[in-house]
Design an enzyme around this catalytic site. Structure first.
Site, PDB file in Angstrom:
ATOM      1  N   HIS A  54      -0.946   7.177   1.239  1.00  0.00           N
ATOM      2  CA  HIS A  54       0.550   6.736   1.680  1.00  0.00           C
ATOM      3  C   HIS A  54       0.875   7.875   2.553  1.00  0.00           C
ATOM      4  O   HIS A  54       0.549   9.078   2.299  1.00  0.00           O
ATOM      5  CB  HIS A  54       1.193   6.488   0.315  1.00  0.00           C
ATOM      6  CG  HIS A  54       0.611   5.043  -0.405  1.00  0.00           C
ATOM      7  ND1 HIS A  54       1.533   4.374  -1.426  1.00  0.00           N
ATOM      8  CD2 HIS A  54      -0.447   4.520  -0.316  1.00  0.00           C
ATOM      9  CE1 HIS A  54       0.832   3.542  -1.613  1.00  0.00           C
ATOM     10  NE2 HIS A  54      -0.316   3.386  -1.097  1.00  0.00           N
ATOM     11  N   GLU A  56       4.004   9.343   1.878  1.00  0.00           N
ATOM     12  CA  GLU A  56       4.389  10.361   1.208  1.00  0.00           C
ATOM     13  C   GLU A  56       3.346  11.436   0.693  1.00  0.00           C
ATOM     14  O   GLU A  56       3.549  12.575   0.553  1.00  0.00           O
ATOM     15  CB  GLU A  56       5.122   9.918  -0.177  1.00  0.00           C
ATOM     16  CG  GLU A  56       6.358   8.906   0.078  1.00  0.00           C
ATOM     17  CD  GLU A  56       5.689   7.444  -0.004  1.00  0.00           C
ATOM     18  OE1 GLU A  56       4.986   7.164   0.830  1.00  0.00           O
ATOM     19  OE2 GLU A  56       6.588   6.489  -0.649  1.00  0.00           O
ATOM     20  N   CYS A  85       6.456   4.080  -3.885  1.00  0.00           N
ATOM     21  CA  CYS A  85       5.784   3.378  -5.284  1.00  0.00           C
ATOM     22  C   CYS A  85       5.900   4.383  -6.313  1.00  0.00           C
ATOM     23  O   CYS A  85       5.809   5.592  -6.373  1.00  0.00           O
ATOM     24  CB  CYS A  85       4.302   2.948  -4.829  1.00  0.00           C
ATOM     25  SG  CYS A  85       3.147   4.107  -4.599  1.00  0.00           S
ATOM     26  N   CYS A  88       3.168   7.443  -5.520  1.00  0.00           N
ATOM     27  CA  CYS A  88       4.072   8.283  -4.612  1.00  0.00           C
ATOM     28  C   CYS A  88       5.218   9.096  -5.482  1.00  0.00           C
ATOM     29  O   CYS A  88       5.316  10.330  -5.538  1.00  0.00           O
ATOM     30  CB  CYS A  88       4.537   7.785  -3.540  1.00  0.00           C
ATOM     31  SG  CYS A  88       3.026   7.355  -2.468  1.00  0.00           S
TER      32      CYS A  88
END
Length: 151
Positions: A54, A56, A85, A88
């Site tokens: 992801h 992040e 999420c 993260c």
């Protein structure tokens, strides 16, 4: 620079991700003391064949390399186009990011103010300050258009 300026950088990364067929999420990490962008990334789970890739997570990894520490400096702000999420949010907490600014809310998979609310659990060791909704319409439109084109 303002939150909107840094979010514009994250949105640019998100657009680049969309061009590669990745979900359009972008992230930049900024040193608030200097205004320096320490790291930036876009979603890459498809390209990297990595479910944890992801925006992040990738930005946190790059910032840790730059700072040479897994506990990032206490004056860093993470800007991301979509509410983090749960995965993260946990990584952001472990990195000790001081502040998180996000664009669009994620009612389905968010882990900050939706869903799991990771930082509200008493077991959380570090809770960053949160600013939600910066450039939310632009971020949400980018995501909606991306998925609409795929259907």
């Amino acid at each position: 620079m303002s939150d909107a300026n840094y979010m514009a950088m994250a949105l640019s990364l998100a657009r680049a991700a969309a061009d590669l067929g990745e979900t359009p999420v972008g992230c930049v990490i900024v040193d608030e003391a200097t205004g320096e962008v320490v790291a930036g990334a876009a979603n890459e789970p498809i390209g990297l064949k990595d479910p944890t890739a992801h925006a992040e997570i990738l930005a946190l990894r790059r910032a840790a390399e730059v700072t040479a520490n897994y506990r990032l400096r206490p004056n860093l702000t993470l800007y991301v186009t979509l509410e983090p999420c749960a995965m993260c949010a946990g990584a952001i907490s472990n990195a000790r990011i001081a502040r998180v600014v996000y664009g669009a809310s994620d009612p389905k998979s968010g882990g900050v103010e939706q869903g799991a609310k990771v930082w509200d659990h008493p077991q959380t060791h570090w809770k960053p300050k949160v600013t939600a909704g910066v450039e939310a319409e632009a971020a949400a439109t980018l995501l909606k258009d991306f998925f609409k084109a795929r259907r």
